[in-house]
Design a protein around this motif. Structure first.
Motif, mmCIF file in Angstrom:
data_model
loop_
_atom_site.group_PDB
_atom_site.id
_atom_site.type_symbol
_atom_site.label_atom_id
_atom_site.label_comp_id
_atom_site.label_asym_id
_atom_site.label_seq_id
_atom_site.Cartn_x
_atom_site.Cartn_y
_atom_site.Cartn_z
ATOM 1 N N SER A 3 0.849 -1.183 0.000
ATOM 2 C CA SER A 3 0.000 0.000 0.000
ATOM 3 C C SER A 3 0.885 1.233 0.000
ATOM 4 C CB SER A 3 -0.886 0.058 1.242
ATOM 5 O OG SER A 3 -1.365 -1.203 1.574
ATOM 6 N N VAL A 4 0.622 2.113 -0.933
ATOM 7 C CA VAL A 4 1.374 3.364 -0.979
ATOM 8 C C VAL A 4 0.499 4.439 -0.345
ATOM 9 C CG1 VAL A 4 2.541 5.048 -2.429
ATOM 10 C CG2 VAL A 4 2.454 2.649 -3.121
ATOM 11 N N CYS A 5 1.095 5.186 0.581
ATOM 12 C CA CYS A 5 0.321 6.239 1.218
ATOM 13 C C CYS A 5 0.187 7.398 0.250
ATOM 14 C CB CYS A 5 1.010 6.709 2.493
ATOM 15 S SG CYS A 5 0.131 8.061 3.277
ATOM 16 N N CYS B 244 2.642 12.826 1.806
ATOM 17 C CA CYS B 244 3.381 11.906 0.942
ATOM 18 C C CYS B 244 3.266 12.347 -0.513
ATOM 19 C CB CYS B 244 2.854 10.481 1.102
ATOM 20 S SG CYS B 244 3.324 9.742 2.676
ATOM 21 N N ALA C 166 4.934 10.722 -3.670
ATOM 22 C CA ALA C 166 4.431 9.352 -3.572
ATOM 23 C C ALA C 166 3.890 8.857 -4.907
ATOM 24 C CB ALA C 166 3.338 9.270 -2.505
ATOM 25 N N LEU D 121 6.297 6.815 -6.710
ATOM 26 C CA LEU D 121 6.417 5.441 -6.201
ATOM 27 C C LEU D 121 5.357 4.551 -6.834
ATOM 28 C CD1 LEU D 121 6.960 5.932 -2.348
ATOM 29 C CD2 LEU D 121 8.671 5.706 -4.139
ATOM 30 N N VAL D 122 4.136 5.091 -6.941
ATOM 31 C CA VAL D 122 3.047 4.314 -7.532
ATOM 32 C C VAL D 122 3.402 3.967 -8.974
ATOM 33 C CG1 VAL D 122 0.602 4.315 -8.143
ATOM 34 C CG2 VAL D 122 1.345 5.415 -6.035
ATOM 35 N N LEU E 228 6.062 1.249 -9.054
ATOM 36 C CA LEU E 228 5.540 -0.064 -8.670
ATOM 37 C C LEU E 228 4.680 -0.654 -9.787
ATOM 38 C CD1 LEU E 228 4.705 0.685 -4.953
ATOM 39 C CD2 LEU E 228 6.141 -1.193 -5.729
ATOM 40 N N CYS F 261 -3.543 1.913 -2.910
ATOM 41 C CA CYS F 261 -3.170 3.200 -2.345
ATOM 42 C C CYS F 261 -4.015 3.408 -1.105
ATOM 43 C CB CYS F 261 -3.460 4.321 -3.315
ATOM 44 S SG CYS F 261 -2.397 4.231 -4.742
ATOM 45 N N LEU G 82 5.590 3.771 2.164
ATOM 46 C CA LEU G 82 4.815 2.645 1.638
ATOM 47 C C LEU G 82 4.817 1.502 2.639
ATOM 48 C CD1 LEU G 82 6.451 0.017 0.238
ATOM 49 C CD2 LEU G 82 6.956 1.694 -1.496
ATOM 50 N N ILE H 169 12.893 0.808 -5.018
ATOM 51 C CA ILE H 169 11.779 -0.138 -5.155
ATOM 52 C C ILE H 169 12.258 -1.553 -5.517
ATOM 53 C CG2 ILE H 169 9.686 -0.654 -6.505
ATOM 54 C CD1 ILE H 169 9.093 1.616 -4.726
#
Lengths: 158, 597
Positions: free
Chosen positions: A82-84, A89, A94, A97-98, A101, A122, A135, A150
């Motif tokens: 789970s990404v905050c 973030c 953030a 990051l999503v 991923l 998320c 995350l 990552i």
């Protein structure tokens, strides 16, 4: 999605959970929390069984399950990522990051990898804003994550 | 019982736990044992110190030594040097970025100097899982005072005179709310604590529940006495497992001590508290939605009136207050309304907790007197903007709030000034943004949130916000027009006027406020098709620096639309009209020859 068929022992589990809340429809959310804790998710048959025990329409259970983001009707991966996406973030990147991923796992947000190893979601604010961007994999919190880390993080999960 | 000479306080808040603070506690305990210091020093896991930026935090009492970014391997040194020999471990002390000297006493840190901690009075000081520590800090004395010396109406009067307003966002006077609830007659009334902190980027309620759960329990009992309720319910997010655990422990301890249950302190007053879990729905922060959710239903709001004070949980009179509001109550009762009313501005009394986050040096949880300026918060407590960048805006009030800009830096912060500036106090999230943040994208981010969290009951919020989001999507992808900006503004106003609940009515605020303060930036997006902050991916301009390009052709192969041309070993060029701004070339280039504008 109707591949999940309840076995008798699972029916008993649900029955016991409902009974522990005195089969009170007012406790539906607490019951669903417990049930999801047991099964990992809330497929249709589980919802039916809960409705049966509480003597309320299945639609009411389904309505509640689909209303709250905490409940899911799909199973998660072995390692749920789970990404905050809380504001703190978000302003600290953030979204990158999503993207990373999604690219590495080749799945979209809300999906599970074909091997069932990872799922990607998320969430809104775990409250560790000092560590943004954050995350989570399972219960483990990774703080101040850079997209370049990552690969390494994913590789540590076998 | 031992008489400890020293206490080692280790932060056990969610942020510090994520950085192994629980391991630090274990190592400290083992080290103390190994050096036979078990009876001299005690290790205490406390709630949040607030200085999350430099966590995990370890504080040594009585000398207030403040160690930052402690790792389990530092514990031996702290025990051997500080506890045993009384010498501070300099390298772990907080270093003042201005003077570059170590600060030995936390009272002298800029971060704490301007703070006044009322709601957070015990956070980072006591062990939240030990009721004795709370009682030692005058815990439950306020409840005792109310039950033995005050009538319900005199206690309500005291709260009214203090000027305390709801800390959850709305700012409704708490005393008045209690008074209204006390006037309705019913066989059963309820006190509800709203701990459904849904605002992304805000974590003050969680920190209070994790660091000082008894203060909330005590205040709920006081409220119960005042309005004539015998049952309390805490509605808490399931995403806060640590807060739930500590609250459960605290309730159990209070029951064992006779501070909850039947005939509390022999006064004849009975009160007990149960927990109800949320399941992730922002709208449940709205009190009518919250009540429906507690009843096991979808958390959809209903029209007020009737207000919960008349018909709330299960149709009975219900008083709903937020965690921080409750946490301020016991102090007001003990120190008196005059003391509390002497802090703050004319119409906003007392202090407010803010979760300071974003592009700021000292991310953390702060509590400041009302009337403090944004400048003091950002540049003194917050230590300025990260990496020496330029301040652009601060967003308060989360998805219901707006932005404050440079011109608001010296405005005293209180409920009314924030509303006048087009934002709102909200629950206390304060997100600082710098020159690299695109305000159109920020508005889109919040709209994204509102669209996802809309309960769907009323069309202005369900459909209107979706349209707003589409407009913003259009603008950030370079397809917007000047007319779209008017459209955005009009639609926002319609939603504001027609949505059913408080959340729907405030959801366009981020759009309206950024339009007002950053209209130029919107114009550049639609007229020049450019994002000044460089955040909007589809508005970036890519070009190749011929001096750095080696002609390796890696970018040509990466480009999905064939927008890059060039001979082998010769500098390449990007055809702007073909480029879809995907950034694939940028990611592939090993020679940093691709410029992004």
């Amino acid at each position: 999605m109707n591949t999940f068929k309840l076995q008798d022992c699972q029916k008993t589990t649900i029955k016991n959970i409902c009974a522990s809340f005195k089969n009170d429809p007012g406790e539906l959310i607490n019951i669903l929390h417990k049930t999801q804790g047991e099964f990992g998710y809330l497929p249709e048959d589980v919802q039916r069984e809960v409705a049966l025990n509480l003597n309320i329409p299945v639609a009411q259970v389904y309505g509640v399950v689909t209303f709250y983001s905490f409940f899911t009707m799909k199973p998660k991966g072995k390692h749920a990522i789970s990404v905050c996406l809380g504001t703190a973030c978000y302003v600290r990147g953030a979204d990158k990051l999503v993207d990373e991923l999604k690219e590495q796992l080749k799945i979209k947000v809300g999906e599970v990898t074909p091997d069932g190893k990872f799922s990607l979601d998320c969430l809104r604010c775990v409250g560790a804003c000092g560590l943004a961007p954050v995350l989570l994999i399972g219960d483990k919190v990774y703080g101040r994550v850079d997209p370049e880390q990552i690969t390494e993080i994913l590789e540590s999960y076998e | 019982m031992s008489n400890y000479k020293m206490h080692i306080l280790v932060c056990g808040g969610t942020g510090c736990r994520a950085s192994q603070s629980h391991e630090i506690v274990e190592v400290f305990k083992a080290e103390l044992k190994a050096h036979n210091l078990e009876n001299d020093a005690q290790v205490v896991t406390t709630g949040c110190f607030g200085f999350c930026e430099k966590g995990p935090i370890v504080k040594i009492i009585p000398d207030n030594t403040f160690y930052t970014q402690v790792t389990p391997s530092d514990c031996t040194e702290i025990v051997l040097e500080h506890i045993l020999k009384g010498r501070k471990v300099n390298r772990l002390l907080y270093e003042d970025p201005k003077t570059q000297s170590h600060v030995e006493d936390s009272k002298h840190m800029d971060f704490y100097k301007k703070q006044l901690r009322i709601a957070l009075r015990n956070c980072g000081f006591i062990d939240p899982e030990n009721i004795h520590e709370y009682i030692a800090r005058d815990g439950y004395a306020a409840l005792g005072k109310v039950l033995s010396e005050m009538t319900a109406s005199s206690a309500i009067d005291e709260i009214k005179k203090s000027g305390l307003r709801g800390r959850g966002g709305g700012g409704f006077p708490t005393g008045l709310k209690w008074e209204i609830a006390s006037k309705f007659k019913s066989d059963q009334k309820y006190v509800v604590c709203n701990a459904d902190e849904g605002d992304p980027g805000a974590f003050m309620d969680r920190s209070i529940l994790e660091g000082d759960p008894h203060s909330v329990i005590e205040a709920m009992a006081i409220c119960g006495y005042c309005i004539g309720a015998t049952k309390g319910l805490v509605y808490i997010r399931a995403e806060y497992p640590l807060a739930i655990t500590r609250l459960k422990i605290a309730i159990e301890q209070a029951r064992n001590f006779g501070l909850l249950g039947n005939d509390i302190m022999g006064s004849g007053f009975s009160f007990d508290i149960e927990l109800r879990y949320g399941a992730g729905a922002f709208v449940c922060g709205e009190e009518t939605a919250l009540i429906h959710s507690m009843e096991g239903k979808r958390g959809e709001p209903t029209v007020k009136p009737p207000y919960p004070a008349e018909k709330g949980y299960l149709g009975k009179p219900t008083n709903v207050n937020n965690v921080e509001t409750f946490a301020s109550i016991p102090v007001i009762i003990l120190k008196g309304s005059e003391w509390f009313a002497s802090i703050g501005t004319e119409r906003s009394k007392g202090t407010k907790v803010f979760a300071l986050a974003g592009k700021i040096n000292n991310v953390g949880l702060i509590e400041v007197p009302m009337g403090i300026t944004l400048r003091e918060i950002i540049y003194e407590i917050g230590g300025g903007i990260k990496d020496g960048k330029k301040f652009k805006a601060v967003q308060t009030g989360g998805p219901s709030g707006g932005c404050l800009t440079e011109k608001h830096l010296d405005t005293p912060i209180d409920y009314d000034n924030l509303t006048a500036a087009g934002s709102m106090m909200g629950s206390g999230g304060m997100i600082v943004m710098d020159e690299d943040d695109c305000m159109v994208s920020v508005a889109k981010f919040y709209l994204d949130f509102s669209v996802e969290e809309s309960c769907g009951k009323c069309s202005p919020c369900r459909i209107g916000n979706k349209r707003l989001h589409e407009m913003l999507e259009k603008i950030t992808s370079g397809k917007g027009t000047v007319e779209d900006l008017d459209y955005l503004q009009n639609l926002s106003k319609v939603i504001k006027d027609t949505a059913l609940c408080g959340l729907g009515q405030t959801s366009p605020n981020p759009v309206l406020s950024t339009l007002e303060h950053f209209y130029e930036e919107y114009l550049i997006h639609v007229k020049e098709r450019r994002c000044p902050a460089g955040r909007c991916k589809e508005l970036r301009l890519y070009s190749i620096n011929p001096d750095l390009c080696t002609g390796c052709t890696a970018c040509t192969k990466a480009c999905p639309v064939g927008a890059i041309e060039g001979e082998k070993r010769q500098p390449h060029i990007i055809h702007e009209e073909k480029c879809i701004r995907c950034g694939a070339c940028y990611a592939k280039c090993k020679f940093t020859a691709i410029n992004v504008q």
